[in-house]
Design a protein around this motif. Structure first.
Motif, PDB file in Angstrom:
ATOM      1  N   ASP A  10       0.813  -1.216   0.000  1.00 13.56           N
ATOM      2  CA  ASP A  10       0.000   0.000   0.000  1.00 13.56           C
ATOM      3  C   ASP A  10       0.847   1.267   0.000  1.00 13.56           C
ATOM      4  O   ASP A  10       0.308   2.375   0.021  1.00 13.56           O
ATOM      5  N   GLU A  11       2.169   1.127  -0.048  1.00 14.37           N
ATOM      6  CA  GLU A  11       3.023   2.304  -0.161  1.00 14.37           C
ATOM      7  C   GLU A  11       2.886   2.931  -1.545  1.00 14.37           C
ATOM      8  O   GLU A  11       2.623   2.245  -2.532  1.00 14.37           O
ATOM      9  N   ILE A  12       3.103   4.233  -1.608  1.00 15.78           N
ATOM     10  CA  ILE A  12       3.072   4.938  -2.893  1.00 15.78           C
ATOM     11  C   ILE A  12       4.343   4.589  -3.664  1.00 15.78           C
ATOM     12  O   ILE A  12       5.453   4.634  -3.121  1.00 15.78           O
ATOM     13  N   VAL A  13       4.187   4.255  -4.950  1.00 14.74           N
ATOM     14  CA  VAL A  13       5.326   3.898  -5.785  1.00 14.74           C
ATOM     15  C   VAL A  13       5.487   4.844  -6.970  1.00 14.74           C
ATOM     16  O   VAL A  13       6.572   4.962  -7.534  1.00 14.74           O
ATOM     17  N   MET A  14       4.411   5.561  -7.325  1.00 17.26           N
ATOM     18  CA  MET A  14       4.490   6.409  -8.511  1.00 17.26           C
ATOM     19  C   MET A  14       3.597   7.635  -8.359  1.00 17.26           C
ATOM     20  O   MET A  14       2.534   7.577  -7.742  1.00 17.26           O
ATOM     21  N   LEU A  15       4.068   8.741  -8.938  1.00 23.93           N
ATOM     22  CA  LEU A  15       3.275   9.963  -9.023  1.00 23.93           C
ATOM     23  C   LEU A  15       3.134  10.300 -10.500  1.00 23.93           C
ATOM     24  O   LEU A  15       4.128  10.452 -11.214  1.00 23.93           O
ATOM     25  N   TYR A  30      -4.329   9.797  -3.377  1.00 22.71           N
ATOM     26  CA  TYR A  30      -4.620  11.221  -3.179  1.00 22.71           C
ATOM     27  C   TYR A  30      -4.009  12.018  -4.325  1.00 22.71           C
ATOM     28  O   TYR A  30      -3.160  11.525  -5.067  1.00 22.71           O
ATOM     29  N   TYR A  31      -4.479  13.265  -4.457  1.00 26.90           N
ATOM     30  CA  TYR A  31      -3.795  14.258  -5.284  1.00 26.90           C
ATOM     31  C   TYR A  31      -2.788  14.964  -4.380  1.00 26.90           C
ATOM     32  O   TYR A  31      -3.154  15.491  -3.317  1.00 26.90           O
ATOM     33  N   LEU A  32      -1.540  14.993  -4.796  1.00 31.98           N
ATOM     34  CA  LEU A  32      -0.489  15.568  -3.976  1.00 31.98           C
ATOM     35  C   LEU A  32      -0.770  17.037  -3.652  1.00 31.98           C
ATOM     36  O   LEU A  32      -1.055  17.838  -4.551  1.00 31.98           O
ATOM     37  N   HIS A  33      -0.708  17.383  -2.372  1.00 34.92           N
ATOM     38  CA  HIS A  33      -0.886  18.763  -1.877  1.00 34.92           C
ATOM     39  C   HIS A  33      -2.258  19.348  -2.220  1.00 34.92           C
ATOM     40  O   HIS A  33      -2.405  20.570  -2.282  1.00 34.92           O
ATOM     41  N   ASP A  34      -3.244  18.506  -2.462  1.00 35.39           N
ATOM     42  CA  ASP A  34      -4.560  19.026  -2.881  1.00 35.39           C
ATOM     43  C   ASP A  34      -5.688  18.221  -2.247  1.00 35.39           C
ATOM     44  O   ASP A  34      -6.409  17.484  -2.928  1.00 35.39           O
ATOM     45  N   PRO A  35      -5.887  18.367  -0.925  1.00 34.07           N
ATOM     46  CA  PRO A  35      -6.939  17.592  -0.257  1.00 34.07           C
ATOM     47  C   PRO A  35      -8.339  17.954  -0.735  1.00 34.07           C
ATOM     48  O   PRO A  35      -9.221  17.093  -0.755  1.00 34.07           O
ATOM     49  N   VAL A  86      -1.060  12.576  -9.184  1.00 34.14           N
ATOM     50  CA  VAL A  86      -1.873  11.425  -8.788  1.00 34.14           C
ATOM     51  C   VAL A  86      -0.977  10.376  -8.144  1.00 34.14           C
ATOM     52  O   VAL A  86      -0.073   9.834  -8.792  1.00 34.14           O
ATOM     53  N   ALA A  87      -1.197  10.082  -6.871  1.00 32.12           N
ATOM     54  CA  ALA A  87      -0.371   9.130  -6.128  1.00 32.12           C
ATOM     55  C   ALA A  87      -0.953   7.724  -6.257  1.00 32.12           C
ATOM     56  O   ALA A  87      -2.129   7.496  -5.953  1.00 32.12           O
ATOM     57  N   ASN A 127     -10.859  -3.308 -26.379  1.00 31.33           N
ATOM     58  CA  ASN A 127     -10.968  -1.889 -26.062  1.00 31.33           C
ATOM     59  C   ASN A 127     -10.927  -1.712 -24.550  1.00 31.33           C
ATOM     60  O   ASN A 127     -11.694  -2.352 -23.821  1.00 31.33           O
ATOM     61  N   LEU A 128     -10.024  -0.858 -24.069  1.00 24.92           N
ATOM     62  CA  LEU A 128      -9.894  -0.584 -22.638  1.00 24.92           C
ATOM     63  C   LEU A 128     -10.481   0.785 -22.306  1.00 24.92           C
ATOM     64  O   LEU A 128     -10.509   1.675 -23.138  1.00 24.92           O
ATOM     65  N   TYR A 129     -10.906   0.934 -21.073  1.00 33.05           N
ATOM     66  CA  TYR A 129     -11.349   2.246 -20.583  1.00 33.05           C
ATOM     67  C   TYR A 129     -10.872   2.423 -19.149  1.00 33.05           C
ATOM     68  O   TYR A 129     -10.911   1.496 -18.333  1.00 33.05           O
ATOM     69  N   GLY A 130     -10.460   3.631 -18.839  1.00 36.74           N
ATOM     70  CA  GLY A 130     -10.071   3.950 -17.474  1.00 36.74           C
ATOM     71  C   GLY A 130      -9.507   5.347 -17.398  1.00 36.74           C
ATOM     72  O   GLY A 130      -9.760   6.185 -18.260  1.00 36.74           O
ATOM     73  N   GLN A 131      -8.716   5.597 -16.378  1.00 39.09           N
ATOM     74  CA  GLN A 131      -8.054   6.887 -16.221  1.00 39.09           C
ATOM     75  C   GLN A 131      -6.909   6.712 -15.227  1.00 39.09           C
ATOM     76  O   GLN A 131      -6.831   5.703 -14.513  1.00 39.09           O
ATOM     77  N   THR A 132      -6.030   7.693 -15.186  1.00 38.02           N
ATOM     78  CA  THR A 132      -4.854   7.609 -14.320  1.00 38.02           C
ATOM     79  C   THR A 132      -5.248   7.312 -12.878  1.00 38.02           C
ATOM     80  O   THR A 132      -4.597   6.517 -12.192  1.00 38.02           O
TER      81      THR A 132
END
Length: 537
Positions: A181-186, A391-396, A199-200, A326-331
């Protein structure tokens, strides 16, 4: 699994288990089980000669990268990578994960101000960068950005010894049993405010989305997969990288897409799987049809990222003999929510984006009330599951706004769910333009163009394009219309915007349609363009 839905709500399929692996642990497992299998084919930074690395070699180099990076930053720190699709990209991705660092993935086409914003906003301690990209001097830009961020350590990929140690440090690797559950990518994604959001994303999300996506698509065993998608996007560094890693397959990484050379590579490497966005797939189909060479035959073509013309799905399947999914999604969903599958009918593959992946709840809700709509009704697509962003970094405030009271991520996309759980995307609530799979903020472009002396007001929208899905159109209101205005605006924009942000079409308007509160109605501007009611420059 929900059957015969009365409301547009899909309960998560729990029959497929999630795995509890970090990115580094998954790589270590594959290196242990498939050490001599070719894992990665591509070109290194500064070279045009392809290299071939086995799983053992990839893991060994990733461990040496982890060792070097651990000397530059503490676990949990952010390090930025600004480079095209070179072999170093996935090696640094793996190395950062092994070292417990958060990789900040940056678009190599970013202009200086945007790169400065991302490096400063992310608090990156290190900026790893390529020297050039498409004749663009990235090194010069990186030097200026580092000067503007005195606390950042700038390292060129040419300085190999700085980011890749001669030997791995066991102490670093012994400490690499991470919490999934650690953050690995932004990942930075454009937003309607004009400022990109960071986007974390977690290890658990990336590994399991990759696993469940390739399993649902029924990829052949140990496939050779060609990845022409930009690595800084989750499509490229998750589905196109961790997907083949999960299956023990081979990644053929394309640094610079051109249809002729890519088709040759597909033939030479006996590629089984092609990852695509519509612009890439359309170019390959068109080039192959004009070629005297026999078409290479693929097993699976999978992708999406922007609306896919059903005819393109038919054409690609016919030309390359492949099943096209066909795929659908978002970051924010790391990135896949739904996809079509081998069991789906041709009609479903052509006109829907399939059903949700296992272990994710999905609903279509009224964007105003939050009420789940009936099947067949249009609403906002929402999803809840293990893969949603942290979370969005620095944007609660933005983080809270993106998640509804029941914990569902609001995608900002409009869609319809049928009674089998298949989704059809019908439009967007959000104002992003998606050009060839690239998310573009219209507000950012408007801010830049509005500073031109001749522009009193400007509205930027996306308009349909057969090849790219959408292109950027700028509509300007000016009190200084004169010969050569378009050329001035184009020259002005070229010096301030990335290539993919450049308006392809320019229009003049005396006034803009607005709401009762004075907000410009972008959809009405777009409709006026499509109906020919606005003058084109």
């Amino acid at each position: 699994m929900t059957v015969g839905l009365a409301r547009a709500s899909w309960a998560a399929d729990r029959s497929t288990e999630l795995v509890d692996l970090t990115v580094g642990e998954l790589l270590a497992e594959r290196a242990g089980s498939e050490p001599q299998r070719t894992a990665l084919i591509g070109t290194r930074h500064g070279s045009s000669t392809p290299v071939r690395l086995t799983y053992a070699e990839v893991y060994s180099e990733a461990c040496r990268v982890a060792t070097a990076l651990a000397r530059l930053a503490e676990p949990g720190s952010h390090i930025a990578l600004w480079a095209p699709n070179v072999v170093e990209w996935p090696l640094i991705q793996y190395g950062a994960a092994l070292a417990g660092l958060v990789l900040v993935a940056l678009n190599p086409a970013l202009p200086e101000d945007d790169l400065h914003y991302a490096v400063a906003h992310s608090g990156s301690m290190v900026l790893l960068h390529a020297d050039v990209n498409r004749e663009h001097s990235m090194a010069e830009v990186a030097i200026r950005v580092a000067d503007r961020n005195p606390g950042v350590r700038r390292i060129s990929l040419s300085d190999h010894a700085m980011w890749c140690a001669d030997v791995p440090d066991p102490a670093v690797l012994d400490d690499c049993s991470r919490d999934t559950d650690e953050i690995v990518m932004l990942q930075y994604t454009s937003g309607t405010t004009g400022r990109p959001k960071g986007v974390a994303l977690r290890h658990r999300s990336l590994v399991n989305v990759a696993k469940l996506t390739v399993e649902a698509a029924g990829l052949p065993d140990r496939p050779v997969c060609l990845n022409p998608l930009p690595m800084f996007h989750t499509a490229g560094c998750v589905i196109g990288t961790l997907g083949p890693l999960w299956t023990g397959g081979t990644i053929v990484l394309v640094e610079r897409f051109a249809p002729g050379p890519v088709l040759e590579t597909i033939r030479d490497e006996a590629v089984d799987v092609l990852f695509y966005v519509p612009a890439v797939l359309s170019a390959l189909v068109d080039h192959q049809r004009a070629s005297a060479m026999p078409a290479p035959q693929l097993a699976v073509i999978m992708g999406g990222a922007s609306p896919v013309d059903p005819q393109l799905i038919d054409d690609a399947g016919e030309v390359f003999g492949a099943a096209v999914y066909n795929l659908y999604g978002q970051t924010e969903l790391a990135p896949v929510l739904t996809l079509t599958r081998p069991v789906d009918s041709i009609g479903d593959r052509r006109h829907t984006v399939g059903r949700p992946l296992p272990q994710v709840d999905c609903k279509v809700a009224d964007p105003t009330t939050g009420r789940v709509v009936a099947t067949g009704e249009v609403g906002e697509v929402c999803a809840r599951g293990y893969q949603q962003f942290a979370y969005y970094l620095h944007d609660p405030d933005a983080t809270s706004a993106a998640v509804d009271p029941d914990g569902f991520v609001r995608t900002g996309d409009l869609g319809v769910m049928d009674d089998r759980g298949h989704l059809t995307i019908t439009g967007r609530l959000k104002e992003l333009i998606i050009r060839g799979g690239e998310n573009i903020s219209p507000v950012h472009i408007e801010h830049v163009l509005s500073e031109h002396d001749s522009v009193a007001e400007v509205v930027v929208v996306g308009v349909p394009d057969e090849r790219l899905g959408e292109i950027v159109a700028a509509v300007v209101h000016t009190s200084d219309q004169h010969p050569g205005l378009k050329e001035e605006l184009v020259s002005y924009a070229q010096h301030r915007l990335a290539r993919y942000q450049m308006p392809a079409r320019w229009y003049l308007a005396d006034q803009f349609p607005v709401t009762p509160t004075g907000k410009v109605q972008r959809f009405a501007v777009r409709e006026a363009i499509l109906q020919g009611r606005i003058t084109e420059l």
